[in-house]
Design a protein around this motif. Structure first.
Motif, short mmCIF file in Angstrom:
data_model
loop_
_atom_site.label_atom_id
_atom_site.label_comp_id
_atom_site.label_asym_id
_atom_site.label_seq_id
_atom_site.Cartn_x
_atom_site.Cartn_y
_atom_site.Cartn_z
N PHE A 37 -14.04 -5.96 -0.40
CA PHE A 37 -12.92 -5.47 -0.68
C PHE A 37 -12.60 -4.09 -0.21
CE2 PHE A 37 -10.01 -3.53 -4.29
CZ PHE A 37 -9.08 -4.34 -4.03
N SER A 38 -11.13 -3.90 0.03
CA SER A 38 -10.72 -2.96 0.81
C SER A 38 -9.90 -2.15 -0.31
CB SER A 38 -9.50 -3.24 1.75
OG SER A 38 -8.69 -2.36 2.04
N SER A 39 -10.95 -1.08 -0.84
CA SER A 39 -10.08 -0.10 -2.03
C SER A 39 -9.60 1.10 -1.52
CB SER A 39 -11.40 -0.15 -2.95
OG SER A 39 -10.72 0.51 -4.08
N ASN A 76 -0.53 6.51 -9.61
CA ASN A 76 0.53 5.67 -8.95
C ASN A 76 0.04 4.29 -9.21
OD1 ASN A 76 -0.60 4.69 -6.32
ND2 ASN A 76 -0.91 7.08 -6.27
N PRO A 77 1.02 3.45 -9.34
CA PRO A 77 0.77 1.87 -9.50
C PRO A 77 -0.06 1.28 -8.31
CG PRO A 77 3.09 2.14 -10.04
CD PRO A 77 2.58 3.59 -9.47
N TYR A 78 0.06 1.83 -7.03
CA TYR A 78 -0.71 1.34 -5.92
C TYR A 78 -2.26 1.51 -6.15
CZ TYR A 78 -3.33 1.64 -1.68
OH TYR A 78 -4.58 1.68 -0.81
N GLY A 79 -2.59 2.96 -6.86
CA GLY A 79 -4.12 2.97 -7.24
C GLY A 79 -4.63 2.07 -8.27
N LYS A 114 0.78 -1.19 -0.01
CA LYS A 114 0.17 0.05 -0.02
C LYS A 114 0.70 1.38 -0.14
CE LYS A 114 -0.39 0.31 5.04
NZ LYS A 114 -1.40 0.34 6.22
N ALA A 115 2.22 1.33 -0.13
CA ALA A 115 2.92 2.31 -0.27
C ALA A 115 2.99 3.10 -1.53
CB ALA A 115 4.25 2.10 0.43
N VAL A 116 2.60 4.37 -1.63
CA VAL A 116 2.36 4.71 -2.95
C VAL A 116 3.83 5.17 -3.45
CG1 VAL A 116 1.75 7.32 -4.21
CG2 VAL A 116 0.34 6.14 -2.49
N GLY A 117 4.66 5.63 -2.68
CA GLY A 117 6.13 5.89 -3.27
C GLY A 117 6.66 4.67 -3.72
N GLU A 127 6.33 -5.57 -8.51
CA GLU A 127 6.09 -6.29 -7.21
C GLU A 127 4.62 -6.01 -6.67
OE1 GLU A 127 6.96 -9.36 -4.37
OE2 GLU A 127 7.99 -8.44 -6.30
N TYR A 128 4.13 -4.76 -6.96
CA TYR A 128 2.80 -4.18 -6.70
C TYR A 128 1.77 -5.09 -7.37
CZ TYR A 128 3.67 -0.91 -2.91
OH TYR A 128 3.99 -0.61 -1.57
N TYR A 129 1.92 -5.13 -8.71
CA TYR A 129 0.84 -5.89 -9.52
C TYR A 129 0.93 -7.22 -9.16
CZ TYR A 129 0.19 -1.49 -12.41
OH TYR A 129 0.12 -0.10 -12.81
N VAL A 130 1.91 -7.79 -9.03
CA VAL A 130 2.08 -9.28 -8.91
C VAL A 130 1.38 -9.61 -7.43
CG1 VAL A 130 3.52 -11.39 -8.36
CG2 VAL A 130 4.15 -9.89 -10.15
#
Length: 332
Positions: free
Chosen positions: A123-125, A148-151, A86-89, A97-100
């Motif tokens: 679901f936690s969005s 960002n990729p997290y979002g 969940k870290a945006v930066g 790694e975030y997508y996987v």
């Protein structure tokens, strides 16, 4: 009644565990967490708060075999899905790694739900799925490109859930889009525990107040707001947790989206001033340059959650500041 909580040792998951326990004391709450963003000591603190043992399995959602064994052992009534990076930066520097982790983990969880005919999924969005939309943000707004990729992973998971719900009429999905959860449980035993330098404002404030960090950096002092600093919709984490219980109790067939916020904005300086007044402690700060991609003002339209879930945030900014500081003092 067996309820699965993925990421249940994390900030939102652990507080929701308490709210679920309070509402359903006889339910069997099962937590899985890979401990990437959380601390094992939270398990002992949950035991202390509830006076009940915690059923915990150190399972990573990417481990489909371990997940399938768990679903076979426990016929779950419902699933709360909090697990994810969940870290945006960090998502910007390490997007793959975030997508996987976030998307593949959701794939595996959904496969198990369909295989074992679990019909209730919450679901936690995040409000990041609104992109740079104009506030107050409403649930019927289109999913805009996240900054960002997290979002982006949250938006991707929402789309996947929408398609799965459409293809499986018995599968009921509720999406809860958080705005800015802060605070801690009133006991002071659990709260937000950043792994390193905090990415979120409140734990940054508490670390500076405690002396662990020298100064609070406020990014931007020239926005078109009441005092030039950015405005966000801060909501107490226990109000967020109670929103999840309300979502379960009002879950209906199909796919539903709700904002979890207060419906009003608070500037960074207003939050800092409230923290100082409530806790009678100074927080040194320095206004620095804006961060790329930051929106001047973001807050929720919460009318849908109020009318359909009979839920609304009850706790104040002062409650958030008091509880966050109480946790920080005890956590040291």
């Amino acid at each position: 009644m067996n309820i699965l909580i993925t990421g249940g040792i994390g900030f939102i998951g652990s507080h929701t565990y308490i709210s679920l326990y309070e509402r359903y004391p006889e339910a069997q709450l099962v937590i899985i967490d890979n401990l990437a963003n959380s601390s094992p000591r939270t398990i002992e603190r949950l035991k202390k708060i509830t006076c009940k043992s915690v059923l915990f399995f150190p399972i990573d959602l990417r481990d489909e075999q371990a997940l399938t064994k768990l679903f076979h052992a426990y016929r779950f009534h419902s699933v709360f899905h909090f697990a994810g990076y969940k870290a945006v930066g960090e998502s910007i520097t390490n997007p793959l790694e975030y997508y996987v982790n976030n998307v593949q983990g959701t794939f595996n969880l959904l496969r198990c739900c369909l295989l074992y005919q679990i019909e209730r999924f919450i679901f936690s969005s995040s409000a990041t799925v609104y992109g740079d939309g104009n506030s107050p943000l409403k649930e019927n707004a289109p999913l805009l490109p996240a900054s960002n990729p997290y979002g982006q992973t949250k938006a991707m998971c929402e789309r996947i859930l929408m398609d799965v719900a459409a293809a499986n009429p018995g599968f009921n999905v509720t999406i809860l889009r958080y705005f800015n959860p802060v605070g801690a449980h009133e006991s002071g035993l659990i709260g937000e525990v950043p792994a390193s330098v905090p990415n979120n404002l409140m734990p940054y404030i508490t670390k500076v107040a405690k002396g662990d960090l020298p100064v609070l950096h406020i990014f931007g002092g020239d926005y078109p707001t009441v005092d030039g600093t950015g405005i966000r919709d801060y909501i107490h984490v226990m109000d967020v947790a109670e929103g999840h219980v309300a979502a379960l109790e009002h879950l209906t067939p199909g796919y539903h989206i709700y904002n979890l916020g207060t419906g009003s904005g608070t500037s960074v300086l207003q939050l800092v001033n409230a923290f100082e007044q409530v806790n009678e402690i100074k927080v040194p700060y320095q206004i620095v340059n804006r961060r790329s991609g930051d929106n001047p003002s973001i807050y929720a339209d919460v009318g849908k959650a109020e009318s359909e879930l009979q839920w609304r945030a009850r706790r104040t900014i002062e409650d958030m500041c008091r509880d966050a500081w109480n946790f920080e003092k005890q956590d040291g």
